[in-house]
Design an enzyme around this catalytic site. Sequence first.
Site, PDB file in Angstrom:
ATOM      1  N   GLU A 182      -1.349   7.016  29.573  1.00 27.96           N
ATOM      2  CA  GLU A 182      -0.741   5.810  29.251  1.00 27.96           C
ATOM      3  C   GLU A 182       0.420   5.588  28.394  1.00 27.96           C
ATOM      4  OE1 GLU A 182      -3.672   2.936  28.029  1.00 27.96           O
ATOM      5  OE2 GLU A 182      -4.556   4.661  26.564  1.00 27.96           O
ATOM      6  N   ASP A 217      -0.532   0.228  29.540  1.00 28.46           N
ATOM      7  CA  ASP A 217       0.354   0.735  28.479  1.00 28.46           C
ATOM      8  C   ASP A 217       1.507   1.539  29.041  1.00 28.46           C
ATOM      9  OD1 ASP A 217      -0.733  -0.400  26.117  1.00 28.46           O
ATOM     10  OD2 ASP A 217      -2.554   0.628  26.523  1.00 28.46           O
ATOM     11  N   HIS A 236      -4.144  -8.086  26.729  1.00 28.25           N
ATOM     12  CA  HIS A 236      -5.428  -8.191  27.000  1.00 28.25           C
ATOM     13  C   HIS A 236      -6.208  -9.420  27.125  1.00 28.25           C
ATOM     14  CE1 HIS A 236      -5.021  -3.690  25.388  1.00 28.25           C
ATOM     15  NE2 HIS A 236      -5.890  -3.592  26.464  1.00 28.25           N
ATOM     16  N   CYS A 279      -6.667   2.943  36.160  1.00 33.84           N
ATOM     17  CA  CYS A 279      -7.485   1.548  35.856  1.00 33.84           C
ATOM     18  C   CYS A 279      -6.690   0.621  35.057  1.00 33.84           C
ATOM     19  CB  CYS A 279      -8.511   2.061  34.821  1.00 33.84           C
ATOM     20  SG  CYS A 279      -8.118   2.972  33.382  1.00 33.84           S
TER      21      CYS A 279
HETATM   22  C1  PEP Z   1      -4.160   0.516  30.481  1.00 31.08           C
HETATM   23  O1  PEP Z   1      -3.498   0.734  29.493  1.00 31.08           O
HETATM   24  O2  PEP Z   1      -3.606   0.555  31.618  1.00 31.08           O
HETATM   25  C2  PEP Z   1      -5.656   0.374  30.336  1.00 31.08           C
HETATM   26  C3  PEP Z   1      -6.282   0.271  31.353  1.00 31.08           C
HETATM   27  O3  PEP Z   1      -6.282   0.102  29.208  1.00 31.08           O
HETATM   28  P1  PEP Z   1      -5.928  -1.350  28.348  1.00 31.08           P
HETATM   29  O4  PEP Z   1      -5.555  -2.172  29.045  1.00 31.08           O
HETATM   30  O5  PEP Z   1      -7.448  -1.566  27.684  1.00 31.08           O
HETATM   31  O6  PEP Z   1      -5.091  -0.834  27.167  1.00 31.08           O
HETATM   32 MG    MG Z   2      -4.194   1.149  27.561  1.00 25.47          MG
END
Ligand code: PEP
Ligand code: MG
Length: 574
Positions: free
Chosen positions: A434, A458, A192, A505
């Site tokens: 995910e 994820d 992140h 996403c």
């Molecule tokens: C993901 O896991 O791809 C996602 C979009 O969520 P995050 O990156 O916030 O875990």
């Molecule tokens: Mg995620």
Amino acid sequence: MFLLSGTGIGDVAIGRALVLDRDEIEINLRHLTEDEVEQEVIRFRKAVSRARNKLESMRDELPEHAPAELSAFLGAHVLMLEDPLLIDQTIGTIRRDLINAEVALRRQEESLKQVFDTINDDYLRSKKNDIAQVVERVQTELSSNSSQLFALSDELDDRIIVVNDLTPADTVHFRNKHMAGFITNLGGPISHTAILARSLKLPAVVGLHGAGRLIRDNDMLVIDGRTGTVVVAPGERILQQYRQRREHAEKLYAGLKTLREVPAISEDNVRVALLANIELPEDIDSAVKAGADGVGLYRTEFMFMNREAPDEEEQYAAYSDAAVRINGSVTIRTLDLGADKQVDGGRSDAYSTVNPALGLRAVRLCLSNPGLFIPQLRAILRASVHGNIRIMIPMLSSLNELDQVLELVREVKNTLSRECVEFRPDIAIGGMIEVPAAAVAADLFARKLDFLSLGTNDLIQYTLAIDRVDDEVNYLYDPLHPAVLRLIRHTIEAGENQGIPVSMCGEMAGDPGYTQLLLGLGLREFSMDPATLLQVKREVLRTRVTPITDTTRKSLYDSDNNSLRSLVENARTH
Ligand code: PEP
Ligand code: MG
């Protein structure tokens, strides 16, 4: 001049180093605003509790033959860390003088030492040293990298921060500090921290072991985010080359802006939705500027970091604002806290004691903590009357969990109706796919949901069993792994069969290298950092979807996917 290499993010940054990996503890005075005081008290209490836990475990682990005084000595230090004269008085000073914990503690230490100096008994006077040792322990806990970052002043223009590690909360804290970029010893490309660096347009190199040792304060640095290289003390010629590259990238980006109003339609007429991922209310502007078709992922947990949790009213205001300002749907993801996303930047003990990525994270945490979940659901439902808001549930793994969420949403709706509060009864509820279990059973999830969204960050982490924040296993991160591609295709197919939309996403959706491949796998909704949206649009505009569909789907069953790799590489170099 010498070169170091790690994993790059973004493009070019040039600036002088600010190395935060110092051994000695430097204590600087920092004035707090009224809003920051309680967070500082929490930070202090946590540092004390960590220091105490460490002393207690040292005492518990003493070998049997250790002298009895040693245990008594450690016990006495534990008691000092519970003494109101040290702890409560320091907290009082933080609150009264609006200053940081380090300085408040140092002042309290001085005043206690003065009292000891007046004592006539040599033995008792020697206890002064114990206070110094105990205080030193707490100062060490306070001086973790994160704490040093929080103590940084706002004068960071053009500096490149060199630090052991950054948490997402630290990165959020950087927003208004105007630094040029950062380098960390630890970290991976889809952590992140890296995702936020992209959204803050901060070039960075993560996972560069030894950075803190090899780079000195004030060294001139160039970060090459594309290759993951850091040039230390570059000559004038190299600096000039990088300055030119930076200008070239800026011009290129300016050129892309002409695509803002152009609809994302492929050469053979396939319409694609390009949406934005946002973290904080202030990101809405970037989504609008990039011409996004909506918000495909609102990472609401970032609103909870480095501060007291926002209440229902504040959340309602933020979500309503997004709904009003975004011309399209706004997909609000319910809290995805846990693992590397801790409200206090991971300085609490919980983060280090369990296997956080597999623990009480996201929807699991929300279901176990209705006090956190219900106000958010109420805020989202109330805001839904102001625009096209959708609810999205992160990290679903079992259908039973989904049933619990749906039941809770029904209950919240009933309560709002009883209170005569307006909301949209038919608000769309979607789930993130995910976790591999959810991807494999995507057809069953699709039956209960209005849309699915692939969280590839994820999904890749859990499918390939690689911790996304651990740079030691970075090399295994592979979005083109056949298992990952099959799970993606399987999920899209589940959506097609059920007649519900499937978006993506994760970071893959915003990398123009993967655009053609994903179109070939049937993806029609991409959600990404607004900074990459126009590059992805350019790829969509020049793709012919039909031929690419055949090649990509066949390649899911090939043991060698070199053709896919060259597709990705070609797209990146064009
Ligand atoms: C993901 O896991 O791809 C996602 C979009 O969520 P995050 O990156 O916030 O875990
Ligand atoms: Mg995620």
